[in-house]
Design a protein around this motif. Structure first.
Motif, PDB file in Angstrom:
ATOM      1  N   ALA A  17       0.843  -1.203   0.000  1.00  0.00           N
ATOM      2  CA  ALA A  17       0.000   0.000   0.000  1.00  0.00           C
ATOM      3  C   ALA A  17       0.880   1.255   0.000  1.00  0.00           C
ATOM      4  O   ALA A  17       0.578   2.237  -0.701  1.00  0.00           O
ATOM      5  N   GLY A  18       1.975   1.213   0.747  1.00  0.00           N
ATOM      6  CA  GLY A  18       2.896   2.356   0.773  1.00  0.00           C
ATOM      7  C   GLY A  18       3.520   2.591  -0.596  1.00  0.00           C
ATOM      8  O   GLY A  18       3.580   3.726  -1.084  1.00  0.00           O
ATOM      9  N   MET A  19       3.963   1.513  -1.219  1.00  0.00           N
ATOM     10  CA  MET A  19       4.572   1.631  -2.555  1.00  0.00           C
ATOM     11  C   MET A  19       3.536   2.120  -3.567  1.00  0.00           C
ATOM     12  O   MET A  19       3.830   2.942  -4.439  1.00  0.00           O
ATOM     13  N   ALA A  20       2.305   1.609  -3.461  1.00  0.00           N
ATOM     14  CA  ALA A  20       1.247   2.014  -4.390  1.00  0.00           C
ATOM     15  C   ALA A  20       0.929   3.504  -4.225  1.00  0.00           C
ATOM     16  O   ALA A  20       0.729   4.225  -5.214  1.00  0.00           O
ATOM     17  N   ALA A  21       0.914   3.969  -2.967  1.00  0.00           N
ATOM     18  CA  ALA A  21       0.616   5.392  -2.723  1.00  0.00           C
ATOM     19  C   ALA A  21       1.692   6.273  -3.346  1.00  0.00           C
ATOM     20  O   ALA A  21       1.391   7.303  -3.962  1.00  0.00           O
ATOM     21  N   ASP A  22       2.953   5.873  -3.203  1.00  0.00           N
ATOM     22  CA  ASP A  22       4.056   6.648  -3.802  1.00  0.00           C
ATOM     23  C   ASP A  22       3.924   6.699  -5.321  1.00  0.00           C
ATOM     24  O   ASP A  22       4.090   7.754  -5.942  1.00  0.00           O
ATOM     25  N   LEU A  23       3.638   5.544  -5.912  1.00  0.00           N
ATOM     26  CA  LEU A  23       3.513   5.492  -7.379  1.00  0.00           C
ATOM     27  C   LEU A  23       2.331   6.334  -7.845  1.00  0.00           C
ATOM     28  O   LEU A  23       2.413   7.061  -8.841  1.00  0.00           O
ATOM     29  N   SER A  54      -7.036  -5.403  -3.631  1.00  0.00           N
ATOM     30  CA  SER A  54      -6.437  -4.365  -4.480  1.00  0.00           C
ATOM     31  C   SER A  54      -6.914  -2.992  -4.028  1.00  0.00           C
ATOM     32  O   SER A  54      -6.107  -2.067  -3.848  1.00  0.00           O
ATOM     33  N   GLY A  55      -8.230  -2.878  -3.850  1.00  0.00           N
ATOM     34  CA  GLY A  55      -8.812  -1.595  -3.437  1.00  0.00           C
ATOM     35  C   GLY A  55      -8.179  -1.104  -2.146  1.00  0.00           C
ATOM     36  O   GLY A  55      -7.808   0.071  -2.025  1.00  0.00           O
ATOM     37  N   LYS A  56      -8.012  -2.026  -1.178  1.00  0.00           N
ATOM     38  CA  LYS A  56      -7.440  -1.635   0.120  1.00  0.00           C
ATOM     39  C   LYS A  56      -5.983  -1.214  -0.016  1.00  0.00           C
ATOM     40  O   LYS A  56      -5.487  -0.437   0.792  1.00  0.00           O
ATOM     41  N   ALA A  57      -5.293  -1.765  -1.019  1.00  0.00           N
ATOM     42  CA  ALA A  57      -3.866  -1.439  -1.200  1.00  0.00           C
ATOM     43  C   ALA A  57      -3.656  -0.240  -2.119  1.00  0.00           C
ATOM     44  O   ALA A  57      -2.515   0.134  -2.391  1.00  0.00           O
ATOM     45  N   GLY A  58      -4.753   0.320  -2.646  1.00  0.00           N
ATOM     46  CA  GLY A  58      -4.603   1.471  -3.549  1.00  0.00           C
ATOM     47  C   GLY A  58      -4.230   1.060  -4.963  1.00  0.00           C
ATOM     48  O   GLY A  58      -3.696   1.852  -5.738  1.00  0.00           O
ATOM     49  N   ILE A  59      -4.517  -0.192  -5.290  1.00  0.00           N
ATOM     50  CA  ILE A  59      -4.254  -0.699  -6.645  1.00  0.00           C
ATOM     51  C   ILE A  59      -5.579  -0.751  -7.391  1.00  0.00           C
ATOM     52  O   ILE A  59      -6.597  -1.202  -6.850  1.00  0.00           O
ATOM     53  N   SER A  60      -5.566  -0.273  -8.640  1.00  0.00           N
ATOM     54  CA  SER A  60      -6.778  -0.361  -9.445  1.00  0.00           C
ATOM     55  C   SER A  60      -6.886  -1.781  -9.997  1.00  0.00           C
ATOM     56  O   SER A  60      -5.906  -2.317 -10.524  1.00  0.00           O
ATOM     57  N   CYS A  61      -8.058  -2.378  -9.868  1.00  0.00           N
ATOM     58  CA  CYS A  61      -8.258  -3.753 -10.364  1.00  0.00           C
ATOM     59  C   CYS A  61      -9.347  -3.743 -11.428  1.00  0.00           C
ATOM     60  O   CYS A  61     -10.488  -3.394 -11.150  1.00  0.00           O
ATOM     61  N   GLN A  62      -8.970  -4.088 -12.659  1.00  0.00           N
ATOM     62  CA  GLN A  62      -9.938  -4.107 -13.763  1.00  0.00           C
ATOM     63  C   GLN A  62     -10.242  -5.552 -14.122  1.00  0.00           C
ATOM     64  O   GLN A  62      -9.338  -6.272 -14.549  1.00  0.00           O
TER      65      GLN A  62
END
Ligand SMILES: NC(=O)c1ccc[n+]([C@@H]2O[C@H](COP(=O)([O-])OP(=O)(O)OC[C@H]3O[C@@H](n4cnc5c(N)ncnc54)[C@H](OP(=O)(O)O)[C@@H]3O)[C@@H](O)[C@H]2O)c1
Length: 284
Positions: A17-23, A54-62
């Motif tokens: 989640a931290g890495m996803a937020a930075d990206l 994915s949603g909780k980690a800030g990753i978009s899931c299609q």
């Protein structure tokens, strides 16, 4: 000792989640595409898990649902249609990770279809190129389940170097990559399968035993050396709607440590998959 995966999965998720937020702050939200080609209850459950995590980690899931049961779909997709979708996602700069759900319609083979996934986006190691790269020591994503076994062993500080490891199962998604990852860590590895005679004679030589056969209760006390570490990858549905592993409960009385089914490899697998997505997004 119980080799729980829950705390480890939470740690991996927090890092992801931290890495996803930075990206995302840098203008590149990590994005995972999940291709579903056939309606299936177990697969649908797993896709919901991935989408929620994915949603909780800030990753978009299609989710690309091509199954004949999806709204507006005319019929089951053929291999060329699935390949076309995968090729499109591979070329899409807004997509960083791609997975294809099994089962597949009409006898289509995952390894064939996944060959069109860009290996840099192959976050579940399904493209045979990824397995080949793994075998030759080149950077590649291992299948998430196989990688999860190693994360779990490391988390619980299980020594691998110089130890005897036995893997039961030789699929491209679990058994073979797990064996390779253990070999990379300087374990002495034996792989068993359905034609291995006297399985217990081999498995009880193991310091570290990984059960990935998909046979409920296959590994009993007689298969396990006293004090061995046992990782249960199996997930077998029971008649009453439950889930059991490949390792019988009696093994806990002989083994030094056993991973539970529910709360062992499973949660780590989902966490590792999402970790791979942010790792892919970071370099693409
Ligand atoms: N926890 C997770 O996140 C996760 C993820 C993926 C899979 N899984 C589970 O892991 C298990 C294995 O999955 P998979 O996809 O690798 O299954 P698979 O493709 O069916 O492969 C099973 C392997 O086990 C071997 N095997 C079957 N019966 C055996 C026996 N009696 N003695 C020794 N070996 C035997 C087979 O040997 P042959 O090659 O000779 O047929 C095969 O190599 C399943 O229960 C699956 O649900 C869990």
């Amino acid at each position: 000792m119980i080799l729980s995966g829950k705390e480890l999965a939470a740690d991996i998720r927090a890092g992801t989640a931290g890495m996803a937020a930075d990206l995302t702050a840098g203008g590149r939200q990590p994005t995972l595409a999940v291709v579903v080609a056939m309606a299936d209850e177990a697969s649908a459950w797993y896709v919901r898990q991935i989408a929620s995590a994915s949603g909780k980690a800030g990753i978009s899931c299609q989710v690309r649902d091509l199954s004949e049961d999806s709204p507006g779909a005319p019929g089951a997709p053929g291999p060329s249609e699935i390949e076309g979708v995968l090729a499109g996602l591979s070329a899409d700069p807004g997509v960083h990770g791609i997975i294809v759900q099994t089962p597949l319609p009409g006898g289509a083979k995952l390894a064939d279809l996944a060959g069109v996934i860009d290996p840099r986006k192959d976050v579940d190691g399904a493209n045979p190129v990824s397995l080949g790269r793994l075998m030759t020591g080149l950077p590649a994503f291992a299948p998430a389940t196989a990688a999860a076994v190693l994360w779990l062993l490391d988390h619980h500080k299980v020594v691998l170097e110089g130890r005897r490891a036995v893997v039961v199962g030789r699929s491209a998604v679990v058994g073979k990559p797990v064996a390779q990852l253990l070999l990379d860590r300087n374990a002495t590895v034996t792989t068993c399968h359905s034609r291995t005679p006297d399985l217990f004679m081999v498995t009880r030589e193991a310091d570290v035993l990984v059960a990935a056969a998909g046979r409920a209760g296959l590994i009993r006390a007689e298969h396990v050396a006293a004090g061995a570490t046992v990782v249960d990858v199996g997930t077998n549905a029971t008649a009453d709607g439950g889930l059991v592993g490949d390792v019988a409960p009696e093994v806990a009385e002989v083994a030094g440590a056993v991973s539970p089914v529910r709360g062992g490899v499973g949660p780590v697998t989902t966490a590792v998959l999402l970790r791979h997505v942010v790792e892919a997004a970071a370099v693409l």
